[in-house]
Design an enzyme around this catalytic site. Sequence first.
Site: not given
Length: 274
Positions: A83-84, A181, A188, A220-221, A250
């Site tokens: 994601s970042k 994370c 999260d 997450h996934e 973010g």
Amino acid sequence: MSTPEHSPLGKTTLYADRYDPSLLFPIPRAQKRLEIGVVEPLPFSGVDIWNAYELSWLDARGKPQVALAEFRVPAASPDIIESKSLKLYLNGFSQERIEAAALHDTLVRDLSAAAGAPVEVALRAPSAQGHAITDLPGTLLDDQPLEIDDYGPPNAGYLSADHNAAPVEEALLSHLLRSNCPVTGQPDWGSVQIAYRGAPIDQAGLLRYLVSFRTHNEFHEQCVERIFVDLMARCAPERLTVYARYTRRGGLDINPFRSTDPAAMPDNPRTARQ
């Protein structure tokens, strides 16, 4: 290297303001799937829906433009995108002169290359009526008067279903999903809907199970796929869909959807927490 510890997560980063597709950091799904016994062919279909709220670029005259972006990454893709790295990549358009149609095509090309499968992209004006505040439907689990003292690791032993009872078709909902994370340890937060047909699932056990993710380190996934696999193994529903809506971080929120129905296609509701 495409492992999380080699990603931009948790590292001091220079935020580029020019287009650079090399910023995208793919992470293979296969290793984490092997941990939960998922091999090809996948036992689910689905998609990861990303919403990006911080996308801006310059038009041909140099005037800034903004849009809300929706990305749909198929669950069958070999890689997720960290994601970042996606945030850094999107920020790289901020000083680029590009027309909206060309931007759309560039996003499709680059994200598909990073994920290893076709990624759908939709760009919407901030004023577009496409993200009305709503909630996932279902019976809320969270008001049960339970004593809970198990916050991880995820404990599938809490899951059970009454196979002597008549089958039911229902959706169950919880806002108490929390994980961390795996690189930075940042929390999260998410809401999760479990829709199924089959023997009635014990709701107290299901809530205890979801709470047991609270100190678990996983993307997450991966959390959603773990929930799906554990429910199938422990409760054996005829049909099952697991859909999580995570809060934004973010400028991005990630919303994985996994289902036994290959034709199922989720809406993209914006919940009150998003």
